[in-house]
Design a protein around this motif. Sequence first.
Motif, PDB file in Angstrom:
ATOM      1  N   ALA A  31       0.872  -1.175   0.000  1.00 43.93           N
ATOM      2  CA  ALA A  31       0.000   0.000   0.000  1.00 43.93           C
ATOM      3  C   ALA A  31       0.902   1.216   0.000  1.00 43.93           C
ATOM      4  O   ALA A  31       1.981   1.208   0.608  1.00 43.93           O
ATOM      5  N   ALA A  32       0.483   2.265  -0.697  1.00 41.85           N
ATOM      6  CA  ALA A  32       1.288   3.481  -0.789  1.00 41.85           C
ATOM      7  C   ALA A  32       0.378   4.695  -0.874  1.00 41.85           C
ATOM      8  O   ALA A  32      -0.803   4.578  -1.223  1.00 41.85           O
ATOM      9  N   LEU A  33       0.944   5.852  -0.577  1.00 38.28           N
ATOM     10  CA  LEU A  33       0.213   7.115  -0.652  1.00 38.28           C
ATOM     11  C   LEU A  33       1.081   8.156  -1.360  1.00 38.28           C
ATOM     12  O   LEU A  33       1.650   9.041  -0.719  1.00 38.28           O
ATOM     13  N   PRO A  34       1.236   8.038  -2.693  1.00 47.50           N
ATOM     14  CA  PRO A  34       2.027   9.033  -3.416  1.00 47.50           C
ATOM     15  C   PRO A  34       1.384  10.419  -3.322  1.00 47.50           C
ATOM     16  O   PRO A  34       0.181  10.565  -3.527  1.00 47.50           O
ATOM     17  N   PHE A  35       2.214  11.429  -3.015  1.00 48.05           N
ATOM     18  CA  PHE A  35       1.718  12.805  -2.949  1.00 48.05           C
ATOM     19  C   PHE A  35       2.847  13.765  -3.297  1.00 48.05           C
ATOM     20  O   PHE A  35       4.024  13.445  -3.141  1.00 48.05           O
ATOM     21  N   GLY A  36       2.477  14.937  -3.770  1.00 49.82           N
ATOM     22  CA  GLY A  36       3.473  15.956  -4.084  1.00 49.82           C
ATOM     23  C   GLY A  36       2.916  16.971  -5.056  1.00 49.82           C
ATOM     24  O   GLY A  36       1.775  16.875  -5.496  1.00 49.82           O
ATOM     25  N   PRO A  37       3.745  17.955  -5.427  1.00 46.25           N
ATOM     26  CA  PRO A  37       3.271  19.011  -6.326  1.00 46.25           C
ATOM     27  C   PRO A  37       3.371  18.617  -7.792  1.00 46.25           C
ATOM     28  O   PRO A  37       4.242  17.851  -8.189  1.00 46.25           O
ATOM     29  N   GLY A  38       2.446  19.166  -8.574  1.00 43.02           N
ATOM     30  CA  GLY A  38       2.469  19.053 -10.028  1.00 43.02           C
ATOM     31  C   GLY A  38       2.437  20.451 -10.611  1.00 43.02           C
ATOM     32  O   GLY A  38       1.711  21.322 -10.111  1.00 43.02           O
ATOM     33  N   PHE A  39       3.229  20.696 -11.643  1.00 40.77           N
ATOM     34  CA  PHE A  39       3.332  22.015 -12.263  1.00 40.77           C
ATOM     35  C   PHE A  39       3.068  21.892 -13.754  1.00 40.77           C
ATOM     36  O   PHE A  39       3.731  21.109 -14.438  1.00 40.77           O
ATOM     37  N   GLY A  40       2.093  22.668 -14.263  1.00 39.45           N
ATOM     38  CA  GLY A  40       1.792  22.625 -15.686  1.00 39.45           C
ATOM     39  C   GLY A  40       0.839  23.710 -16.091  1.00 39.45           C
ATOM     40  O   GLY A  40      -0.031  24.109 -15.307  1.00 39.45           O
ATOM     41  N   ASN A  41       1.002  24.226 -17.307  1.00 36.66           N
ATOM     42  CA  ASN A  41       0.120  25.260 -17.863  1.00 36.66           C
ATOM     43  C   ASN A  41      -0.044  26.451 -16.922  1.00 36.66           C
ATOM     44  O   ASN A  41      -1.138  26.977 -16.754  1.00 36.66           O
ATOM     45  N   GLY A  42       1.033  26.848 -16.274  1.00 38.83           N
ATOM     46  CA  GLY A  42       0.996  28.013 -15.388  1.00 38.83           C
ATOM     47  C   GLY A  42       0.327  27.771 -14.053  1.00 38.83           C
ATOM     48  O   GLY A  42       0.065  28.711 -13.316  1.00 38.83           O
ATOM     49  N   LYS A  43       0.036  26.525 -13.719  1.00 38.26           N
ATOM     50  CA  LYS A  43      -0.632  26.198 -12.460  1.00 38.26           C
ATOM     51  C   LYS A  43       0.221  25.233 -11.653  1.00 38.26           C
ATOM     52  O   LYS A  43       1.006  24.469 -12.195  1.00 38.26           O
ATOM     53  N   SER A  44      -0.005  25.233 -10.354  1.00 36.36           N
ATOM     54  CA  SER A  44       0.571  24.191  -9.495  1.00 36.36           C
ATOM     55  C   SER A  44      -0.554  23.614  -8.640  1.00 36.36           C
ATOM     56  O   SER A  44      -1.449  24.349  -8.212  1.00 36.36           O
ATOM     57  N   VAL A  45      -0.524  22.302  -8.457  1.00 40.00           N
ATOM     58  CA  VAL A  45      -1.552  21.619  -7.677  1.00 40.00           C
ATOM     59  C   VAL A  45      -0.885  20.578  -6.793  1.00 40.00           C
ATOM     60  O   VAL A  45       0.215  20.110  -7.069  1.00 40.00           O
ATOM     61  N   LEU A  46      -1.574  20.210  -5.724  1.00 37.84           N
ATOM     62  CA  LEU A  46      -1.130  19.112  -4.880  1.00 37.84           C
ATOM     63  C   LEU A  46      -1.774  17.832  -5.398  1.00 37.84           C
ATOM     64  O   LEU A  46      -2.978  17.783  -5.634  1.00 37.84           O
ATOM     65  N   LEU A  47      -0.973  16.785  -5.579  1.00 38.60           N
ATOM     66  CA  LEU A  47      -1.429  15.501  -6.100  1.00 38.60           C
ATOM     67  C   LEU A  47      -1.408  14.471  -4.983  1.00 38.60           C
ATOM     68  O   LEU A  47      -0.440  14.410  -4.229  1.00 38.60           O
ATOM     69  N   THR A  48      -2.449  13.657  -4.883  1.00 35.22           N
ATOM     70  CA  THR A  48      -2.487  12.579  -3.890  1.00 35.22           C
ATOM     71  C   THR A  48      -3.271  11.406  -4.463  1.00 35.22           C
ATOM     72  O   THR A  48      -4.352  11.591  -5.015  1.00 35.22           O
ATOM     73  N   THR A  49      -2.709  10.201  -4.310  1.00 34.10           N
ATOM     74  CA  THR A  49      -3.354   8.969  -4.749  1.00 34.10           C
ATOM     75  C   THR A  49      -3.163   7.917  -3.663  1.00 34.10           C
ATOM     76  O   THR A  49      -2.105   7.866  -3.045  1.00 34.10           O
ATOM     77  N   PHE A  50      -4.165   7.095  -3.419  1.00 36.74           N
ATOM     78  CA  PHE A  50      -4.003   5.932  -2.540  1.00 36.74           C
ATOM     79  C   PHE A  50      -3.856   4.721  -3.446  1.00 36.74           C
ATOM     80  O   PHE A  50      -4.672   4.493  -4.343  1.00 36.74           O
ATOM     81  N   VAL A  51      -2.802   3.937  -3.228  1.00 41.49           N
ATOM     82  CA  VAL A  51      -2.496   2.803  -4.099  1.00 41.49           C
ATOM     83  C   VAL A  51      -2.403   1.535  -3.263  1.00 41.49           C
ATOM     84  O   VAL A  51      -1.798   1.532  -2.192  1.00 41.49           O
ATOM     85  N   MET A  52      -2.992   0.447  -3.785  1.00 40.21           N
ATOM     86  CA  MET A  52      -2.828  -0.859  -3.156  1.00 40.21           C
ATOM     87  C   MET A  52      -2.681  -1.900  -4.254  1.00 40.21           C
ATOM     88  O   MET A  52      -3.213  -1.737  -5.351  1.00 40.21           O
ATOM     89  N   GLY A  53      -1.907  -2.933  -3.932  1.00 40.98           N
ATOM     90  CA  GLY A  53      -1.683  -3.960  -4.929  1.00 40.98           C
ATOM     91  C   GLY A  53      -0.874  -5.100  -4.359  1.00 40.98           C
ATOM     92  O   GLY A  53      -0.672  -5.194  -3.143  1.00 40.98           O
ATOM     93  N   ALA A  54      -0.399  -5.949  -5.248  1.00 44.38           N
ATOM     94  CA  ALA A  54       0.413  -7.087  -4.823  1.00 44.38           C
ATOM     95  C   ALA A  54       1.323  -7.527  -5.952  1.00 44.38           C
ATOM     96  O   ALA A  54       0.986  -7.385  -7.128  1.00 44.38           O
ATOM     97  N   MET A  55       2.469  -8.063  -5.549  1.00 47.72           N
ATOM     98  CA  MET A  55       3.391  -8.728  -6.467  1.00 47.72           C
ATOM     99  C   MET A  55       3.329 -10.215  -6.159  1.00 47.72           C
ATOM    100  O   MET A  55       3.313 -10.603  -4.992  1.00 47.72           O
TER     101      MET A  55
END
Length: 182
Positions: free
Chosen positions: A126-150
């Motif tokens: 399980a993971a919680l990737p988060f951080g800033p994204g910059f594009g088209n003159g804007k910045s936003v905070l990005l957050t996703t909850f991820v779960m999976g298995a190998m």
Amino acid sequence: LCSNATAGVFTLAHTLAPEESSVGFEPDLAFSNGAGLGATLHYGRGITDELNINAKVGGGDGPRRFRVGGGTSFDFFPDLESQPGFGLGGQAMYWSLRNGSRVEFTANPYLHKRFHIRGTEIEPFAALPFGPGFGNGKSVLLTTFVMGAMIEGSSKLRYVGELGIAVQNTETYISGGISFYP
């Protein structure tokens, strides 16, 4: 503006031994912000027992055209018999999108635990990737909850399945893939 629809985790939680490599292929399907199919090629390399580096390149349809990036992961608490593993990945990605481009910098805290069931190794994460994204003159905070298995197919092959759930300015996706350990 859509963002990281492909797996932010994939084999990130699986640490490689020093000098060990992995090569993976991961198709994905995004469900939100303009659904579309995509695919990513992954390369990973073990630097130390706890530190890996990785690179990825991919493409897709819908709003996502091209992506390239790389990162690193460090297992602060390794997966031992008595405890799950905990680590932190960092990633930088460039996205070419239908309506512009975006650069993302994400931190990926993750938990993982290996189990052996009837001789097959299974490693849920399980993971919680988060951080800033910059594009088209804007910045936003990005957050996703991820779960999976190998799932270990052999000593040189692992199958990966993953679900990413959009939390903030990202996409919900499902992906599956295969990783080869030469």
